[in-house]
Design a protein around this motif. Structure first.
Motif, PDB file in Angstrom:
ATOM      1  N   ASN A 145       0.577  -1.096  -0.155  1.00 56.61           N
ATOM      2  CA  ASN A 145      -0.060  -0.037   0.215  1.00 56.61           C
ATOM      3  C   ASN A 145       1.132   0.714  -0.048  1.00 56.61           C
ATOM      4  OD1 ASN A 145      -2.165   0.888   0.039  1.00 56.61           O
ATOM      5  ND2 ASN A 145      -2.140   1.641   1.997  1.00 56.61           N
ATOM      6  N   ASP A 146       0.705   2.342  -1.317  1.00 55.49           N
ATOM      7  CA  ASP A 146       1.402   3.709  -1.216  1.00 55.49           C
ATOM      8  C   ASP A 146       1.220   4.865  -0.650  1.00 55.49           C
ATOM      9  OD1 ASP A 146       3.332   2.128  -3.054  1.00 55.49           O
ATOM     10  OD2 ASP A 146       1.970   3.128  -4.495  1.00 55.49           O
ATOM     11  N   VAL A 147       1.678   4.811   0.271  1.00 57.65           N
ATOM     12  CA  VAL A 147       0.955   6.088   1.004  1.00 57.65           C
ATOM     13  C   VAL A 147       1.020   7.467   0.690  1.00 57.65           C
ATOM     14  CG1 VAL A 147       0.964   7.219   3.427  1.00 57.65           C
ATOM     15  CG2 VAL A 147       1.673   4.790   3.253  1.00 57.65           C
ATOM     16  N   PRO A 148      -0.268   8.091   0.592  1.00 55.71           N
ATOM     17  CA  PRO A 148       0.254   9.263   0.021  1.00 55.71           C
ATOM     18  C   PRO A 148       0.848  10.318   0.842  1.00 55.71           C
ATOM     19  CG  PRO A 148      -2.347   8.988  -0.768  1.00 55.71           C
ATOM     20  CD  PRO A 148      -1.767   7.906   0.629  1.00 55.71           C
ATOM     21  N   VAL A 149       1.199  11.070   0.258  1.00 61.93           N
ATOM     22  CA  VAL A 149       2.142  12.558   0.626  1.00 61.93           C
ATOM     23  C   VAL A 149       1.949  14.002  -0.380  1.00 61.93           C
ATOM     24  CG1 VAL A 149       4.269  13.077   1.360  1.00 61.93           C
ATOM     25  CG2 VAL A 149       4.320  11.173   1.134  1.00 61.93           C
ATOM     26  N   SER A 150       1.561  14.990   1.066  1.00 66.45           N
ATOM     27  CA  SER A 150       0.584  15.901   0.088  1.00 66.45           C
ATOM     28  C   SER A 150       2.016  16.876  -0.248  1.00 66.45           C
ATOM     29  CB  SER A 150      -0.426  16.478   0.914  1.00 66.45           C
ATOM     30  OG  SER A 150      -0.289  16.646   2.561  1.00 66.45           O
TER      31      SER A 150
END
Length: 188
Positions: free
Chosen positions: A183-188
């Protein structure tokens, strides 16, 4: 972490300090002061092996840790073992990352230990901050991107950081075997 509703385990990375870690998680030390543990899940056994060598980006497994692992593999002879350690014992084909994997002698000793019992079905490692999977001397393996920086996919000497998102893996254990989800963790 106490509020998590899924089973979790922690182990050391190469930037961790064993003494500080033990201060935060005193119950996780084995009888020799290493952060190693075993969790039985039905027909599976999850073993976390401490590969930290203080002051060294790379890695090692002393005879004490290998003997501990051997004892755990012996006790789990009737189970499929999933082995987790920070430093991958296998090369993944990226020169700069292969230079900091588990020391070759330690990797050979680890493999011989796994072969003696034949119950290690999968090895999972971190350290390389790069997703890879394959088969190492008859044992499947997985590495994952990190939750910090990522290592670029570079098949020639030299190291670069990539702008890929952080990632974690979930190991799903079933009666038929195991599945690894990323699972990729979105980074803002």
């Amino acid at each position: 972490m106490a509020e998590l509703q899924v089973p979790w385990r922690v182990t050391l990375g190469n930037h961790d300090d064993r003494a500080a870690f033990l201060h935060a998680f005193p119950a996780l030390a084995d009888e020799h002061g290493f952060i190693q543990n075993v969790t039985n899940l039905g027909d599976h056994c999850v073993i976390l092996l401490d590969s930290l060598q203080n002051g060294d980006v790379a890695r090692n497994l002393c005879s004490t840790r290998l003997q501990w692992l051997e004892g755990q593999l012996r006790r789990a002879q009737d189970k499929a073992v999933l082995l987790f350690l920070h430093h991958p014992p296998m090369p993944i084909g990226l020169p700069s990352l292969d230079e900091v994997r588990l020391a070759p002698g330690a990797a050979d000793a680890l493999h011989q230990c796994c072969l003696r019992y034949g119950n290690v079905r999968h090895i999972a490692a971190g350290h390389v901050h790069r997703p890879a999977s394959g088969n190492w001397r008859g044992i499947t393996f997985t590495t994952v991107r990190g939750t910090n920086h990522q290592s670029a996919l570079r098949f020639v000497p030299g190291f670069d950081i990539s702008q890929e998102t952080p990632q974690y893996a979930i190991f799903w254990v079933t009666a038929q075997g195991h599945i690894v989800h990323f699972n990729d963790v979105p980074v803002s």
